[in-house]
Design a protein around this motif. Structure first.
Motif, PDB file in Angstrom:
ATOM      1  N   LEU A 190       0.829  -1.204   0.000  1.00  0.00           N
ATOM      2  CA  LEU A 190       0.000   0.000   0.000  1.00  0.00           C
ATOM      3  C   LEU A 190       0.861   1.251   0.000  1.00  0.00           C
ATOM      4  CD1 LEU A 190      -2.867  -1.052   2.444  1.00  0.00           C
ATOM      5  CD2 LEU A 190      -2.881  -1.021  -0.064  1.00  0.00           C
ATOM      6  N   TRP A 191       2.091   1.138   0.518  1.00  0.00           N
ATOM      7  CA  TRP A 191       3.014   2.269   0.456  1.00  0.00           C
ATOM      8  C   TRP A 191       3.360   2.601  -0.995  1.00  0.00           C
ATOM      9  CZ3 TRP A 191       3.808   5.693   4.017  1.00  0.00           C
ATOM     10  CH2 TRP A 191       3.677   5.348   5.360  1.00  0.00           C
ATOM     11  N   ALA A 192       3.500   1.569  -1.821  1.00  0.00           N
ATOM     12  CA  ALA A 192       3.785   1.803  -3.238  1.00  0.00           C
ATOM     13  C   ALA A 192       2.643   2.573  -3.889  1.00  0.00           C
ATOM     14  CB  ALA A 192       4.003   0.467  -3.950  1.00  0.00           C
ATOM     15  N   LEU A 193       1.397   2.209  -3.555  1.00  0.00           N
ATOM     16  CA  LEU A 193       0.245   2.946  -4.081  1.00  0.00           C
ATOM     17  C   LEU A 193       0.289   4.404  -3.636  1.00  0.00           C
ATOM     18  CD1 LEU A 193      -2.515   3.259  -5.435  1.00  0.00           C
ATOM     19  CD2 LEU A 193      -3.558   2.374  -3.332  1.00  0.00           C
ATOM     20  N   ALA A 194       0.600   4.641  -2.363  1.00  0.00           N
ATOM     21  CA  ALA A 194       0.649   6.012  -1.853  1.00  0.00           C
ATOM     22  C   ALA A 194       1.701   6.831  -2.592  1.00  0.00           C
ATOM     23  CB  ALA A 194       0.932   6.000  -0.354  1.00  0.00           C
ATOM     24  N   ILE A 195       2.882   6.248  -2.797  1.00  0.00           N
ATOM     25  CA  ILE A 195       3.954   6.956  -3.513  1.00  0.00           C
ATOM     26  C   ILE A 195       3.539   7.241  -4.951  1.00  0.00           C
ATOM     27  CG2 ILE A 195       6.300   6.719  -4.424  1.00  0.00           C
ATOM     28  CD1 ILE A 195       6.935   5.092  -1.859  1.00  0.00           C
ATOM     29  N   GLY A 196       2.972   6.233  -5.609  1.00  0.00           N
ATOM     30  CA  GLY A 196       2.543   6.429  -6.986  1.00  0.00           C
ATOM     31  C   GLY A 196       1.453   7.474  -7.112  1.00  0.00           C
ATOM     32  N   ALA A 197       0.515   7.488  -6.151  1.00  0.00           N
ATOM     33  CA  ALA A 197      -0.566   8.478  -6.181  1.00  0.00           C
ATOM     34  C   ALA A 197      -0.023   9.891  -6.030  1.00  0.00           C
ATOM     35  CB  ALA A 197      -1.573   8.178  -5.077  1.00  0.00           C
ATOM     36  N   VAL A 198       0.964  10.067  -5.153  1.00  0.00           N
ATOM     37  CA  VAL A 198       1.579  11.384  -4.976  1.00  0.00           C
ATOM     38  C   VAL A 198       2.231  11.842  -6.276  1.00  0.00           C
ATOM     39  CG1 VAL A 198       3.444  12.633  -3.834  1.00  0.00           C
ATOM     40  CG2 VAL A 198       1.929  11.173  -2.494  1.00  0.00           C
ATOM     41  N   LEU A 199       3.007  10.961  -6.896  1.00  0.00           N
ATOM     42  CA  LEU A 199       3.688  11.322  -8.141  1.00  0.00           C
ATOM     43  C   LEU A 199       2.693  11.649  -9.252  1.00  0.00           C
ATOM     44  CD1 LEU A 199       6.556   8.647  -8.210  1.00  0.00           C
ATOM     45  CD2 LEU A 199       6.678  11.037  -7.457  1.00  0.00           C
ATOM     46  N   LEU A 200       1.650  10.813  -9.377  1.00  0.00           N
ATOM     47  CA  LEU A 200       0.667  11.045 -10.423  1.00  0.00           C
ATOM     48  C   LEU A 200      -0.050  12.373 -10.233  1.00  0.00           C
ATOM     49  CD1 LEU A 200      -1.715   8.572 -12.105  1.00  0.00           C
ATOM     50  CD2 LEU A 200      -2.722  10.559 -10.984  1.00  0.00           C
ATOM     51  N   ASP A 201      -0.462  12.671  -9.014  1.00  0.00           N
ATOM     52  CA  ASP A 201      -1.211  13.911  -8.780  1.00  0.00           C
ATOM     53  C   ASP A 201      -0.324  15.144  -8.907  1.00  0.00           C
ATOM     54  OD1 ASP A 201      -3.673  12.688  -8.455  1.00  0.00           O
ATOM     55  OD2 ASP A 201      -3.337  12.308  -6.342  1.00  0.00           O
ATOM     56  N   LEU A 202       0.939  15.041  -8.490  1.00  0.00           N
ATOM     57  CA  LEU A 202       1.870  16.153  -8.712  1.00  0.00           C
ATOM     58  C   LEU A 202       1.972  16.457 -10.198  1.00  0.00           C
ATOM     59  CD1 LEU A 202       4.798  15.309  -6.249  1.00  0.00           C
ATOM     60  CD2 LEU A 202       3.433  17.407  -6.221  1.00  0.00           C
ATOM     61  N   ALA A 203       2.125  15.410 -11.006  1.00  0.00           N
ATOM     62  CA  ALA A 203       2.292  15.590 -12.444  1.00  0.00           C
ATOM     63  C   ALA A 203       1.050  16.181 -13.096  1.00  0.00           C
ATOM     64  CB  ALA A 203       2.637  14.247 -13.087  1.00  0.00           C
ATOM     65  N   VAL A 204      -0.115  15.606 -12.781  1.00  0.00           N
ATOM     66  CA  VAL A 204      -1.362  16.058 -13.406  1.00  0.00           C
ATOM     67  C   VAL A 204      -1.647  17.514 -13.066  1.00  0.00           C
ATOM     68  CG1 VAL A 204      -3.874  15.776 -13.372  1.00  0.00           C
ATOM     69  CG2 VAL A 204      -2.398  13.781 -13.609  1.00  0.00           C
ATOM     70  N   GLN A 205      -1.490  17.887 -11.814  1.00  0.00           N
ATOM     71  CA  GLN A 205      -1.826  19.251 -11.421  1.00  0.00           C
ATOM     72  C   GLN A 205      -0.833  20.267 -11.970  1.00  0.00           C
ATOM     73  OE1 GLN A 205      -4.734  19.754 -10.407  1.00  0.00           O
ATOM     74  NE2 GLN A 205      -5.140  17.572 -10.070  1.00  0.00           N
ATOM     75  N   ALA A 206       0.439  19.891 -12.099  1.00  0.00           N
ATOM     76  CA  ALA A 206       1.418  20.811 -12.690  1.00  0.00           C
ATOM     77  C   ALA A 206       1.054  21.117 -14.135  1.00  0.00           C
ATOM     78  CB  ALA A 206       2.820  20.208 -12.604  1.00  0.00           C
ATOM     79  N   VAL A 207       0.677  20.091 -14.892  1.00  0.00           N
ATOM     80  CA  VAL A 207       0.276  20.310 -16.288  1.00  0.00           C
ATOM     81  C   VAL A 207      -1.033  21.099 -16.362  1.00  0.00           C
ATOM     82  CG1 VAL A 207      -0.367  19.190 -18.459  1.00  0.00           C
ATOM     83  CG2 VAL A 207       1.448  18.207 -17.043  1.00  0.00           C
ATOM     84  N   HIS A 208      -1.957  20.784 -15.474  1.00  0.00           N
ATOM     85  CA  HIS A 208      -3.277  21.425 -15.476  1.00  0.00           C
ATOM     86  C   HIS A 208      -3.172  22.928 -15.228  1.00  0.00           C
ATOM     87  CE1 HIS A 208      -7.515  21.932 -15.048  1.00  0.00           C
ATOM     88  NE2 HIS A 208      -7.540  21.967 -13.730  1.00  0.00           N
ATOM     89  N   VAL A 209      -2.420  23.314 -14.222  1.00  0.00           N
ATOM     90  CA  VAL A 209      -2.256  24.737 -13.915  1.00  0.00           C
ATOM     91  C   VAL A 209      -1.553  25.455 -15.067  1.00  0.00           C
ATOM     92  CG1 VAL A 209      -1.052  26.380 -12.423  1.00  0.00           C
ATOM     93  CG2 VAL A 209      -2.290  24.458 -11.427  1.00  0.00           C
ATOM     94  N   THR A 210      -0.522  24.826 -15.611  1.00  0.00           N
ATOM     95  CA  THR A 210       0.187  25.418 -16.740  1.00  0.00           C
ATOM     96  C   THR A 210      -0.749  25.600 -17.927  1.00  0.00           C
ATOM     97  OG1 THR A 210       2.242  24.355 -16.019  1.00  0.00           O
ATOM     98  CG2 THR A 210       2.167  25.179 -18.277  1.00  0.00           C
TER      99      THR A 210
END
Length: 423
Positions: free
Chosen positions: A322-342
């Motif tokens: 479940l830690w792997a899921l948490a890490i992956g979720a953080v990375l995915l959401d960081l990426a999506v929101q950075a592109v979205h705001v830009t």
């Protein structure tokens, strides 16, 4: 070279003439920016409340795992319609009145969902929630209009931070409330909160006359389509939004299925808590806006898309850790929101006088991507399990990176706003 439609030229010419009469943005104070962020976050949370509740809702209304994704999809369909039909009204009428009215109607739709007795009433209410929750984008466009050009990216980033927190904390809130008082309590509590927020905003939001008060509603909608057909940068960023939010929805629409199934068998609260891991994505919003203000939107977009592809590696290990899921979720959401705001910051600069139409039109593709991702995620899970879902998400993410790499040299997708059009 493409030839522009004559009516489209007339519509946009009217828009250009109204530009000189639009009020000059006076900037936003810190507390008002935070208020915009909070209101937008609360409103958008309503779209995502159902995700950790899909299994429970499916059982009550006899929807199997292959079809329960329709709850997410129909919400996004309503959201898409609202983006095209409602958000552009911000260029035509007083934005304070538009925001408050939408919030009151949204509260009514939430009450319908919370008291639904049949699947048909539930889906009708869910569609109305999606349609009216676009008040979030009305708020984003409102904030961008009030912000000065030098701080627009930062302001959009801060408001989007509130949106991100609302989206991802929605899962935790809905899961916790459902465990204590049943899934219906989620929507009834939200209805009461939404009415309260509407009253607060009515008292404190400034009046903001429309920039395009000479456009009639039908021509306003037509000009939204014209903006898409005539601005290659707008098209490219909109298609990019479709792909990144399809990947986003593949994760968050499907993750409740393996987490609720044996051997994990997590509760609603535990499933919703994984949304908190993604709140880290909010940390990317404001910096991404500042980078856009500095002319670094290309670097931000490319780096974030690489991160999006890589995020699926740890997500694929969900059943093992479940830690792997948490890490992956953080990375995915960081990426999506950075592109979205830009994306939002760049396209608003194309024609600030048509800001609501640009944001609304862009978000239509966000909604399409989210809806398609939701249906695809649950369908693939039923046939290929979690491994198939992760392969789907990684493939969509790679396609987004390919789109950026291919279109960047032609339409300025990697730099500051390119004002070239197809005409």
């Amino acid at each position: 070279m493409a030839t522009c439609n004559h009516d489209s030229k007339i519509d946009l010419a009217i828009t250009d003439r109204t530009r000189s009469r639009a009020p000059s943005p006076s900037g936003l104070s810190g507390w008002l920016t935070l208020l915009f962020a909070g209101a937008a976050g609360v409103a958008v949370a309503n779209v995502y409340f159902a995700q950790p509740l899909l299994v429970t809702i499916g059982r009550e209304f006899a929807l199997d795992s292959a079809t329960v994704g329709i709850v997410v999809a129909i919400t996004q369909l309503g959201y898409g319609l609202g983006l095209f039909l409602v958000v552009p009204l911000g260029d035509l009428m007083d934005r304070r009145r538009l925001v408050v009215t939408q919030l009151l109607l949204l509260a009514g739709a939430l009450a319908v969902v919370g008291t639904a007795g049949t699947a048909l009433v539930l889906l009708a209410g869910i569609a109305a929630v999606g349609l009216l929750a676009v008040v979030t984008q009305s708020i984003v466009a409102y904030a961008a209009a009030l912000a000065g050009p030098a701080n627009r990216g930062r302001t959009v980033g801060l408001v989007t931070s509130g949106v991100v927190i609302g989206i991802l904390s929605a899962r935790t809130v809905s899961g916790t409330l459902a465990d204590f008082a049943g899934w219906r309590s989620v929507y009834l509590v939200s209805a009461a909160l939404t009415v309260t927020i509407a009253g607060l905003l009515y008292r404190v939001l400034p009046h903001h006359p429309p920039a395009s008060n000479r456009l009639r509603y039908v021509r306003l909608l037509r000009s939204t389509v014209s903006l898409f057909t005539e601005e290659p940068l707008f098209r490219a960023r909109a298609l990019l939004a479709l792909l990144i939010f399809a990947a986003f929805s593949v994760l968050w629409s499907g993750v409740a299925l393996p987490l609720s199934a044996p051997p994990l068998s997590l509760s609603h609260s535990a499933i919703g808590a994984f949304g908190l891991a993604g709140v880290a994505g909010a940390l990317a919003a404001a910096p991404a806006g500042r980078l856009n203000d500095r002319g670094l939107s290309g670097w931000t977009t490319g780096a974030a898309l690489v991160l999006l592809v890589l995020s699926w590696l740890p997500i694929g290990l969900t059943r093992q850790s479940l830690w792997a899921l948490a890490i992956g979720a953080v990375l995915l959401d960081l990426a999506v929101q950075a592109v979205h705001v830009t994306n939002q910051s760049v396209i608003y600069e194309l024609r600030p006088d048509a800001g609501s139409r640009l944001i609304g039109g862009y978000m239509v593709f966000y909604s399409i991507g989210s809806g398609v991702g939701g249906i695809a995620s649950t369908t693939v899970y039923a046939r290929a399990g979690w491994g198939g879902v992760c392969a789907l998400g990684a493939g969509i993410s790679a396609l987004a990176f390919l789109l950026w790499a291919v279109t960047r040299p032609r339409v300025g997708l990697g730099g500051r706003t390119d004002r070239r059009s197809a005409c």
